[in-house]
Design a protein around this motif. Structure first.
Motif, short mmCIF file in Angstrom:
data_model
loop_
_atom_site.label_atom_id
_atom_site.label_comp_id
_atom_site.label_asym_id
_atom_site.label_seq_id
_atom_site.Cartn_x
_atom_site.Cartn_y
_atom_site.Cartn_z
N ILE A 133 0.84 -1.20 0.00
CA ILE A 133 0.00 0.00 0.00
C ILE A 133 0.87 1.25 0.00
O ILE A 133 0.62 2.22 -0.73
CB ILE A 133 -0.95 0.00 1.21
N TYR A 134 1.92 1.22 0.82
CA TYR A 134 2.83 2.38 0.87
C TYR A 134 3.42 2.66 -0.51
O TYR A 134 3.44 3.82 -0.96
CB TYR A 134 3.95 2.13 1.88
N ASN A 135 3.92 1.64 -1.18
CA ASN A 135 4.55 1.85 -2.49
C ASN A 135 3.56 2.41 -3.50
O ASN A 135 3.92 3.26 -4.33
CB ASN A 135 5.14 0.53 -2.99
N GLN A 136 2.31 1.96 -3.43
CA GLN A 136 1.29 2.47 -4.35
C GLN A 136 1.01 3.95 -4.09
O GLN A 136 0.84 4.74 -5.02
CB GLN A 136 0.00 1.67 -4.19
N LEU A 137 0.98 4.33 -2.81
CA LEU A 137 0.67 5.71 -2.44
C LEU A 137 1.87 6.64 -2.66
O LEU A 137 1.70 7.81 -3.02
CB LEU A 137 0.23 5.77 -0.97
N ALA A 138 3.07 6.12 -2.44
CA ALA A 138 4.26 6.96 -2.49
C ALA A 138 4.71 7.26 -3.92
O ALA A 138 5.27 8.33 -4.19
CB ALA A 138 5.41 6.30 -1.72
N ALA A 139 4.49 6.32 -4.84
CA ALA A 139 5.02 6.47 -6.20
C ALA A 139 4.61 7.78 -6.88
O ALA A 139 5.47 8.50 -7.40
CB ALA A 139 4.60 5.27 -7.05
N PRO A 140 3.32 8.14 -6.90
CA PRO A 140 2.96 9.39 -7.60
C PRO A 140 3.46 10.64 -6.88
O PRO A 140 3.61 11.69 -7.51
CB PRO A 140 1.42 9.35 -7.61
N LEU A 141 3.74 10.54 -5.57
CA LEU A 141 4.19 11.71 -4.82
C LEU A 141 5.62 12.10 -5.17
O LEU A 141 6.04 13.23 -4.95
CB LEU A 141 4.07 11.46 -3.31
N LEU A 142 6.38 11.16 -5.74
CA LEU A 142 7.76 11.46 -6.14
C LEU A 142 7.79 12.59 -7.17
O LEU A 142 8.73 13.39 -7.19
CB LEU A 142 8.43 10.20 -6.71
N GLU A 143 6.75 12.67 -7.97
CA GLU A 143 6.71 13.68 -9.04
C GLU A 143 6.54 15.09 -8.49
O GLU A 143 6.72 16.07 -9.23
CB GLU A 143 5.57 13.35 -10.01
N LYS A 144 6.20 15.21 -7.21
CA LYS A 144 6.01 16.53 -6.61
C LYS A 144 7.22 16.98 -5.80
O LYS A 144 7.20 18.07 -5.21
CB LYS A 144 4.77 16.51 -5.70
N THR A 145 8.26 16.17 -5.75
CA THR A 145 9.41 16.49 -4.92
C THR A 145 10.30 17.55 -5.58
O THR A 145 10.30 17.71 -6.80
CB THR A 145 10.26 15.23 -4.65
N VAL A 146 11.07 18.24 -4.74
CA VAL A 146 11.98 19.27 -5.22
C VAL A 146 13.38 18.98 -4.71
O VAL A 146 13.57 18.28 -3.71
CB VAL A 146 11.54 20.67 -4.76
N ALA A 147 14.36 19.52 -5.40
CA ALA A 147 15.75 19.38 -4.97
C ALA A 147 16.01 20.30 -3.79
O ALA A 147 15.39 21.36 -3.64
CB ALA A 147 16.69 19.73 -6.12
N PHE A 148 16.91 19.89 -2.93
CA PHE A 148 17.30 20.74 -1.81
C PHE A 148 18.03 21.98 -2.32
O PHE A 148 18.71 21.94 -3.35
CB PHE A 148 18.21 19.98 -0.84
N ALA A 149 17.89 23.06 -1.59
CA ALA A 149 18.59 24.30 -1.93
C ALA A 149 20.09 24.04 -2.01
O ALA A 149 20.66 23.41 -1.11
CB ALA A 149 18.29 25.37 -0.88
N GLY A 150 20.68 24.52 -3.06
CA GLY A 150 22.12 24.38 -3.23
C GLY A 150 22.55 23.15 -3.98
O GLY A 150 23.72 23.03 -4.36
N ALA A 151 21.64 22.21 -4.23
CA ALA A 151 22.02 20.96 -4.91
C ALA A 151 22.47 21.23 -6.35
O ALA A 151 23.54 20.78 -6.76
CB ALA A 151 20.85 19.98 -4.89
#
Length: 214
Positions: free
Chosen positions: A74-92
């Motif tokens: 269930i976690y993997n199903q819910l987490a997968a689409p949320l990866l597309e909303k992530t951002v890089a850390f400042a300075g990366a």
């Protein structure tokens, strides 16, 4: 430049994936029968950051007596689409770019699968990397150094010029076991220092300053 070959962790180091991971984990617990009011997102976050997702599974399945395989699915199903909303850390982006501009190389070492590469591409960071290892390569998990050693051999890396950068002790330990330096990225001072990193920073800009110190 103090080190010319930089090996990067993905989750929590280059890209801030934890908000989505914590959200998905909490929702997965509820789907497995845990009452919503019992979910402590900050506690889940600390468990993931200070230890690992695996430790979170271990802890919460025991605490709530739920099936790990079901929780994981269930976690993997819910987490997968949320990866597309992530951002890089400042300075990366700035640090990755500075390394390549100075003739150095960046490498990715992640427990996440190919979707980490897809996210780096979407964030326009993929061109800064000379090579990578993901879950799909099926190496032992960090702190086992096998994946690092494989990258060093494949790309002819002098380990005395290399540093492993991550947000947990296991990242630094993997670097040390591979014969290279280690840097701990700990934005919120959550990590109890067990790995003796060569440098510990709360911002990637500070790591860049240290790498270019005279």
């Amino acid at each position: 430049m103090r080190y010319q070959q930089l090996f990067w962790d993905f989750d929590g180091t280059l890209v801030n994936t934890y908000p989505g991971m914590v959200k998905a984990f909490g929702e997965a617990l509820v789907a497995c029968g845990v009452n919503d009011f019992e979910i402590d997102s900050e506690d889940i976050y600390r468990t993931m950051r200070q230890h690992s997702l695996g430790r979170a599974y271990q802890r919460y399945t025991a605490e709530y007596q739920i099936d790990r395989d079901r929780l994981s699915k269930i976690y993997n199903q819910l987490a997968a689409p949320l990866l597309e909303k992530t951002v890089a850390f400042a300075g990366a982006a700035e640090l990755l770019s500075a390394v390549t501009a100075a003739g150095g190389r960046n490498f990715l070492l992640t427990h996440r699968d190919h979707r980490a590469l897809e996210r780096l591409q979407a964030l326009q960071l993929d061109n800064f990397f000379a090579g990578y290892v993901t879950k799909d390569d099926d190496f032992p998990r960090k702190p086992d150094p096998t994946s690092l050693l494989s990258l060093c051999q494949r790309y002819n890396v002098d380990k005395s010029t290399a540093i492993m950068i991550g947000d947990r002790n296991l990242d630094v330990a993997a670097g040390h076991r591979a014969g290279m330096a280690g840097a701990l990225f700990d934005p919120e001072h959550l990590i109890v220092d067990e790995s003796q990193p060569e440098i510990r920073v709360t911002q990637l800009a500070d790591l860049q300053d240290w790498l270019w110190e005279d």
